[in-house]
Design an enzyme around this catalytic site. Structure first.
Site, PDB file in Angstrom:
ATOM      1  N   LYS A 166      -1.993  12.826   8.206  1.00  0.00           N
ATOM      2  CA  LYS A 166      -2.389  12.243   6.923  1.00  0.00           C
ATOM      3  C   LYS A 166      -3.343  11.087   7.180  1.00  0.00           C
ATOM      4  CE  LYS A 166       0.426   9.592   4.353  1.00  0.00           C
ATOM      5  NZ  LYS A 166      -0.367   8.339   4.173  1.00  0.00           N
TER       6      LYS A 166
ATOM      7  N   ASP B 121       2.849   5.256   8.703  1.00  0.00           N
ATOM      8  CA  ASP B 121       2.591   3.961   9.335  1.00  0.00           C
ATOM      9  C   ASP B 121       3.353   2.860   8.600  1.00  0.00           C
ATOM     10  OD1 ASP B 121       1.052   3.849   7.036  1.00  0.00           O
ATOM     11  OD2 ASP B 121      -0.835   3.449   8.064  1.00  0.00           O
ATOM     12  N   SER B 122       4.075   3.242   7.541  1.00  0.00           N
ATOM     13  CA  SER B 122       5.026   2.332   6.901  1.00  0.00           C
ATOM     14  C   SER B 122       6.108   1.887   7.883  1.00  0.00           C
ATOM     15  CB  SER B 122       5.672   3.002   5.687  1.00  0.00           C
ATOM     16  OG  SER B 122       6.163   4.287   6.005  1.00  0.00           O
TER      17      SER B 122
ATOM     18  N   GLU C  51      -5.956   8.083   4.926  1.00  0.00           N
ATOM     19  CA  GLU C  51      -6.254   7.465   3.643  1.00  0.00           C
ATOM     20  C   GLU C  51      -7.742   7.578   3.323  1.00  0.00           C
ATOM     21  OE1 GLU C  51      -2.716   4.067   3.936  1.00  0.00           O
ATOM     22  OE2 GLU C  51      -4.798   3.455   3.657  1.00  0.00           O
TER      23      GLU C  51
ATOM     24  N   GLU D  54      -0.859   7.351  -4.854  1.00  0.00           N
ATOM     25  CA  GLU D  54       0.031   6.192  -4.818  1.00  0.00           C
ATOM     26  C   GLU D  54      -0.375   5.157  -5.849  1.00  0.00           C
ATOM     27  OE1 GLU D  54       1.977   2.859  -1.793  1.00  0.00           O
ATOM     28  OE2 GLU D  54       0.768   4.491  -0.972  1.00  0.00           O
TER      29      GLU D  54
ATOM     30  N   ASP E 206       0.977   9.980  10.045  1.00  0.00           N
ATOM     31  CA  ASP E 206      -0.145   9.144   9.617  1.00  0.00           C
ATOM     32  C   ASP E 206      -1.094   8.842  10.769  1.00  0.00           C
ATOM     33  OD1 ASP E 206      -0.122   8.592   6.889  1.00  0.00           O
ATOM     34  OD2 ASP E 206       1.337   6.972   7.082  1.00  0.00           O
TER      35      ASP E 206
END
Length: 294
Positions: free
Chosen positions: A142, A73-74, A144, A211, A112
């Site tokens: 993925k 999602d970057s 978070e 991270e 993501d």
């Protein structure tokens, strides 16, 4: 002489499987799988992961032998013009992920789950993860969060969806963090991060991104987990490393995070090419006879 990532397995000396394959050199007729990553952990073979958001770039990285590509999602920061990853939608992730899958043949493609697509409930996570597998064709997702995301990870894994976890600095929580600070400093924070790491492993995640974590702590986490750790700003002792491709290739304008190493300066290359093109058009040098039809 360094072996090409796609050369036969005997050119490499680590990560050898019973059939002679290794993560980089031996897998040429199928995609990399989560089992391959687990074996790489067992053999101490490190691997690289890059982000990708389109078929063309993904194809370049795939041909270069990068075993895992992350449709992050970057993309919100790198390609869509957002200040953070928060505005990225599921529809955007499906579109970008499908492009990356179409552009690749070998890499394991991980996508993501964007902000708001899984935090509500495990059922919401299941619905949206299924979209990424069914509509985009990715092989894993993925998300978070550590302990707070463990139940969602469990449900997805039970349903047969491979999950990569992401702990430490989680960019979707930028407003709660008040920026992008290093995570895990101090005894209490370090213990909390280790609990998160063990929680996602227990829930069934096949790997976990660490991270912006102190290098010593990341090394401790890596040593205590049976699943691979993927570092980004987490020192050299993780099992794998990931970078955002626009950062590592020098496309990002202005300052980049401390943990970024720039391997090229594509921003300058493209800028120079654009200026040369404009000058040729202005002067009449382009198009020439060789670029014209008779």
């Amino acid at each position: 002489m360094n072996a090409s990532p796609l050369q036969p397995a005997q050119a490499q000396g680590t990560g050898r499987d019973q059939d002679g394959t290794v993560l980089y050199g031996g897998i040429t007729n199928r995609r990399v799988t989560v089992r391959d990553l687990a074996k790489a952990k067992q053999h101490g073979e490190r691997w690289a992961m890059l982000t990708a958001y389109d078929a063309l770039t993904a194809g370049v990285f795939d041909e270069a032998g990068i075993p895992v590509l992350l449709v992050g999602d970057s993309a919100g920061n790198c390609h869509l013009g957002y200040e953070t990853t928060v505005p990225v939608t599921m529809d955007q992730m499906v579109m970008l992920s499908a492009a990356v899958v179409r552009g690749t043949k070998r890499a394991l493609v991980v996508a993501d789950l964007p902000f708001g697509s899984y935090q509500e409930s495990p059922a919401q996570a299941m619905h949206n993860a299924a979209r990424l597998l069914k509509e985009a064709g990715v092989q894993a997702v993925k998300l978070e969060g550590g302990e707070r995301s463990a139940r969602s990870i469990e449900l997805l894994v039970e349903a047969g969806i491979p999950v990569m976890a992401h702990i430490g600095l989680t960019p979707q929580s930028v407003h709660a963090f008040g920026g992008y600070p290093v995570q895990g400093r101090g005894d209490e924070a370090a213990h909390r991060l280790l609990r998160d790491a063990k929680a996602v492993q227990q829930a069934g995640a096949f790997a976990v991104v660490l991270e912006a974590v102190p290098a010593e702590l990341a090394a401790q986490v890596t040593a205590q987990l049976a699943i691979p750790t993927v570092g980004i700003g987490a020192g050299v002792d993780t099992d794998a490393q990931v970078l955002v491709w626009t950062d590592f290739a020098g496309m990002t304008a202005g300052r980049v995070p401390k943990f970024v190493k720039q391997y090229a300066n594509l921003r300058a290359v493209l800028g120079d090419a654009a200026r040369e093109f404009a000058a040729d058009v202005q002067s009449g040098a382009f198009p020439g006879p060789e670029h014209s039809f008779s």
